[in-house]
Design a protein around this motif. Sequence first.
Motif, short mmCIF file in Angstrom:
data_model
loop_
_atom_site.label_atom_id
_atom_site.label_comp_id
_atom_site.label_asym_id
_atom_site.label_seq_id
_atom_site.Cartn_x
_atom_site.Cartn_y
_atom_site.Cartn_z
N PRO A 21 -5.30 10.46 -4.88
CA PRO A 21 -6.30 11.30 -5.21
C PRO A 21 -6.08 12.79 -4.63
CG PRO A 21 -7.02 9.17 -4.43
CD PRO A 21 -5.50 9.24 -4.21
N THR A 22 -5.89 12.90 -3.66
CA THR A 22 -5.73 14.17 -2.89
C THR A 22 -4.70 14.90 -3.56
OG1 THR A 22 -6.55 13.58 -0.71
CG2 THR A 22 -5.21 15.60 -0.61
N LEU A 23 -3.46 14.27 -3.96
CA LEU A 23 -2.29 14.81 -4.34
C LEU A 23 -2.61 15.17 -5.71
CD1 LEU A 23 0.69 12.74 -2.86
CD2 LEU A 23 0.12 14.97 -2.47
N MET A 24 -3.31 14.43 -6.72
CA MET A 24 -3.66 14.86 -8.11
C MET A 24 -4.57 15.81 -7.96
SD MET A 24 -4.18 10.72 -9.31
CE MET A 24 -4.55 11.47 -10.84
N MET A 82 0.70 -1.24 -0.10
CA MET A 82 0.01 -0.05 0.12
C MET A 82 0.83 1.19 0.05
SD MET A 82 -3.15 0.92 2.32
CE MET A 82 -3.90 2.35 2.54
N SER A 83 0.56 2.10 -0.76
CA SER A 83 1.27 3.38 -0.87
C SER A 83 1.05 4.39 0.23
CB SER A 83 1.05 4.43 -2.07
OG SER A 83 1.31 5.39 -2.29
N ARG A 84 1.98 4.95 0.84
CA ARG A 84 1.93 6.08 1.83
C ARG A 84 1.54 7.14 1.28
NH1 ARG A 84 7.73 8.22 3.53
NH2 ARG A 84 8.59 8.19 1.69
N PHE A 85 1.09 7.37 0.12
CA PHE A 85 0.74 8.61 -0.52
C PHE A 85 -0.78 8.56 -0.78
CE2 PHE A 85 5.35 8.60 -2.06
CZ PHE A 85 5.85 9.66 -1.43
N ASP A 86 -1.28 9.84 -0.34
CA ASP A 86 -2.76 9.78 -0.66
C ASP A 86 -2.98 10.46 -2.32
OD1 ASP A 86 -5.49 10.23 -0.92
OD2 ASP A 86 -5.58 11.60 1.00
#
Length: 69
Positions: free
Chosen positions: A7-10, A1-5
């Motif tokens: 959808p929010t970053l995009m 699992m990625s530690r980056f969100d």
Amino acid sequence: MSRFDWPTLMRAGMRGLGLCPAEFWALTPAELHLLLGGRGAAPLRRSGLEALMAAYPDNRSEDGEEQNG
């Protein structure tokens, strides 16, 4: 699992900053962080440089020749 969100970053990159998808995906996470107002790393101070030089000395003799080992 990625530690980056992602959808929010995009959303922040494409809607908030107006980046096209290719521009967004070409950024490193650190570059995106800076564009979104994050702070970069603190500059290297003299004491930090001296610590690095002590930890990783050049392998050269006084006459400039590289030493092995």
